[in-house]
Structure formats: structure tokens, C-alpha cells
Scaffold this active site. Structure first.
Site, mmCIF file in Angstrom:
data_model
loop_
_atom_site.group_PDB
_atom_site.id
_atom_site.type_symbol
_atom_site.label_atom_id
_atom_site.label_comp_id
_atom_site.label_asym_id
_atom_site.label_seq_id
_atom_site.Cartn_x
_atom_site.Cartn_y
_atom_site.Cartn_z
ATOM 1 C CB ILE A 317 -0.923 0.009 1.230
ATOM 2 C CG1 ILE A 317 -1.819 -1.231 1.224
ATOM 3 C CG2 ILE A 317 -1.785 1.266 1.241
ATOM 4 C CD1 ILE A 317 -2.785 -1.317 2.396
ATOM 5 N N PRO A 318 1.171 1.795 -1.173
ATOM 6 C CG PRO A 318 1.087 2.482 -3.411
ATOM 7 C CD PRO A 318 0.426 1.558 -2.420
ATOM 8 C CB CYS A 319 1.737 5.599 2.513
ATOM 9 S SG CYS A 319 2.836 4.561 3.473
ATOM 10 C CG HIS A 320 6.533 4.713 -1.519
ATOM 11 N ND1 HIS A 320 5.922 3.484 -1.364
ATOM 12 C CD2 HIS A 320 6.844 4.806 -2.840
ATOM 13 C CE1 HIS A 320 5.880 2.858 -2.532
ATOM 14 N NE2 HIS A 320 6.440 3.638 -3.437
#
Length: 353
Positions: A317-320
Site C-alpha cells: 500500500i504505497p504511502c511513499h
């Protein structure tokens, strides 16, 4: 921390020149002229003494702007289990019902001392405690599939029902008979170019993927167990195996979309926010404002940022991929330098597919 003591710097620099294996993991050397950092055994051409500085952790080297060396791969090779430890782990996974004693390890030319030190450092437990968790997980799965307690206990290597019941209750919180409707969370470890990570999964999917040095990790473990009313024990299931393969492909630059199932216990708002994260395209970034607009809560920027911070499944889950409105990197629990590395990695491989 940055090493400033001259005598220690002299020792470390000599170890670097001699590629001394015993110093792997003891220091990380940053090369000022190339902005990469290495471990003691790196095969690259040795830099001059005035062009290096030494750190005690790779995280500090990352925080000071250094990138992992592509030759010695410092974040992977210092975290990866030594060959003897890998062999011991393989023995457990291939024969989860059999107890691997120190005597058995020595018969296979494996040093129990090396195995013990590595497990204490990287898991915070002994190798024998690791084995017990694997055996109990295996027993738990057999009991859920209908096998009776007595047969499971003795087949798992226990000499008495009381011993089996005591260990089972200690790890899972209840007796074998009362645990059949309970959930468990399995946890395992993997290495990446940015350091080792813990991965957790239930029967429904991956529920946690975090770097082992994340400051809030213990809190996340407690929250996860509370939300799912489950105990975390060592083990591996199909979701963990699939996630490991997909993460490896991601870091190799050969995967940009993840297919592994996820299990994300949280509020409806948090899940709404996390779902938007999953739809940010590989190699692209959005602002917190754009993310808030996407879910039709344009004034909830802080709430969106807070929900991002509660995301326990890094990378998948790419919160970056979320940045500030001014383009600056902010709000990443695993460290801004890691966030920058992930963004650069995706940009580098964006057109490789």
C-alpha cells in the site's frame, strides 16, 4: 551514529582495506565522492581515508544521504542470515514436527552458538523458541483440519499431553480445545535493499509489512493483535510466500503491480484512504490535497495524512507516493531517505516494462 573516535576509525578503515568478514554489520562506510555506503567486505575499489566516514547502522548512512552500494548490497548482506543459520531454518521448515537440538545441528556441521546469536539479535528470541512457534503453528493447522489433540501432540514431538497443552496455551493464549475458533497472525522476516522487514499475514491476506527498525513497530503489533483478537506467532502461509516473491520482483525492477491479498483492519475512513493509495500509479506521486479530493473530503487533509500514517502495509500500500503540496517529502514512518529511494527506484524502472 557517526564514528568520530580516531582510533576506531583507523581500525575500521584497516578492516575495510582487508575486507574483514568479522566487521560485517559492525560498521557502514559512506564514501563522500560517490555518495554510496558499503560493508567491510565490499569488492569495489577502496576509497582514500579522507573520503570516508563510518556509521554504526545503515539507517544512519541512509539518513545522511548515502545510497546502498550495488556491489556489496549492504542492507541485504548484513541482514541476511548466514549460511549456517539458513540451513538451520530450512531444517525446521522441512521438518516442522521434529525438534532440532544442538546435537543435531552439530551433526550437520552447524554451530549452535552462531545460530543462537543470530536469532537473539534478529528475532529477539532463541532458535529453540522459534522452533516451538513453528511446531505449535503446524499443530494448530492440523487441529483445525480435524485431527485429534492426542495424535497431534505426540506426532508433533511432545512426550506428554500436559507439555503440549502448556506450550500451546502459552503461545496462543488458550488450550487446544478452546482455540479452534481463534485467529492467529503469522509473522516472518525478509531482506530487501533497504533493510530487513517483518511481514504478517492471516488466512485472509497480508496485514503488516514494515521495516524492522520502525519506531512504532511494537505499537503496531499490539494494535493488530487487538483489532483481530489474535496472537502473533512465527510461521508462513501462502500469502506470506506470495508477498515475498512479489516484493523481490518489485525491488528487482520487474514488478509494478501487486496481486497478493491484503487484510486491512481499520475504520471505514482509513480503508477508504488506503484504497486510494493502492490506485496511485507506479512511478507517480500525488499530494495529500489530491488524495483528499479523490475521496471527496477536500478539507480532510490532516485526517488523510493521519490515516496514511496508520497504514501498516508498507510498499504494497504505497504511502511513499504521497508528498507535500510544495513537492517536499514528508510524513513517512520508515524514514524520508527510504521514501526518496522508493520514488527514485520507481522512476528508474518506469519504462522497463
Amino acid at each position: 551514529m557517526l564514528i568520530t573516535e580516531k582510533k576506531k576509525i583507523d581500525i575500521f578503515y584497516k578492516a575495510l582495506l582487508n575486507r574483514e568478514q568479522s566487521f560485517v554489520g559492525i560498521f557502514y562506510v559512506g564514501v563522500k565522492t560517490t555518495l554510496v555506503f558499503c560493508i567491510a567486505t565490499c569488492r569495489a575499489r577502496k576509497p582514500k581515508r579522507e573520503n570516508v566516514e563510518f556509521y554504526t547502522t545503515f539507517k544512519e548512512a541512509l539518513d545522511h544521504g548515502y545510497r546502498p552500494c550495488k556491489i556489496c548490497k549492504p542492507t541485504e548482506n548484513t541482514s541476511k542470515a548466514p549460511q549456517q543459520v539458513e540451513a538451520a531454518i530450512k531444517m525446521v521448515k522441512n521438518n516442522p514436527k521434529e525438534k532440532v537440538t544442538d546435537f543435531v545441528l552439530r551433526q550437520h556441521q552447524i554451530s549452535p552458538e552462531i545460530v543462537r546469536r543470530w536469532f537473539n539479535k534478529n528475532y529477539g528470541m532463541t532458535f529453540h523458541a522459534y522452533q516451538r512457534m513453528y511446531r505449535i503453528n503446524n499443530a494448530f493447522q492440523e487441529l483445525k483440519n480435524g485431527k485429534n489433540t492426542t495424535a497431534t501432540a505426540f506426532d508433533t514431538g511432545y512426550e506428554s499431553l500436559s507439555g503440549f497443552g502448556y506450550t500451546f496455551k502459552k503461545l496462543l493464549g488458550d488450550s487446544p480445545q478452546k482455540s479452534m475458533n481463534k485467529n492467529i497472525i503469522l509473522i516472518d522476516r525478509l531482506t530487501t535493499p533497504l533493510g530487513p522487514m517483518f511481514i504478517c499475514a492471516t488466512d485472509k491476506g497480508v496485514c503488516l509489512l514494515e521495516f524492522v527498525d520502525r519506531k512504532m513497530l511494537e505499537t503496531e503489533f499490539k494494535d493488530l493483535q487487538k483489532r483481530l483478537d489474535a496472537k502473533i506467532i512465527l510461521g508462513e502461509n501462502k500469502h506470506i510466500k506470495q508477498a515475498k516473491n512479489e516484493i523481490t520482483q518489485y525491488f528487482d525492477g520487474s514488478r509494478k503491480c501487486f496481486e497478493v491479498q491484503l487484510h486491512t483492519p481499520g475504520t471505514s475512513f482509513q480503508n477508504l484512504v488506503w484504497d486510494t493509495l493502492k490506485h496511485i500509479p507506479y512511478g507517480e506521486t500525488v499530494t495529500y490535497q489530491q488524495q483528499a479530493n479523490k475521496i471527496d473530503y477536500p478539507k480532510a487533509i490532516r485526517a488523510v495524512a493521519l490515516a496514511n500514517g496508520f497504514n501498516k502495509i508498507s510498499i504494497l500500500i504505497p504511502c511513499h507516493r504521497v508528498i507535500g503540496k510544495d513537492g517536499k517529502l514528508m510524513g513517512y514512518g520508515d524514514g524520508i531517505e527510504r521514501k526518496q529511494w522508493l520514488i527514485n527506484h520507481e522512476l528508474e524502472h518506469l519504462n522497463s516494462f
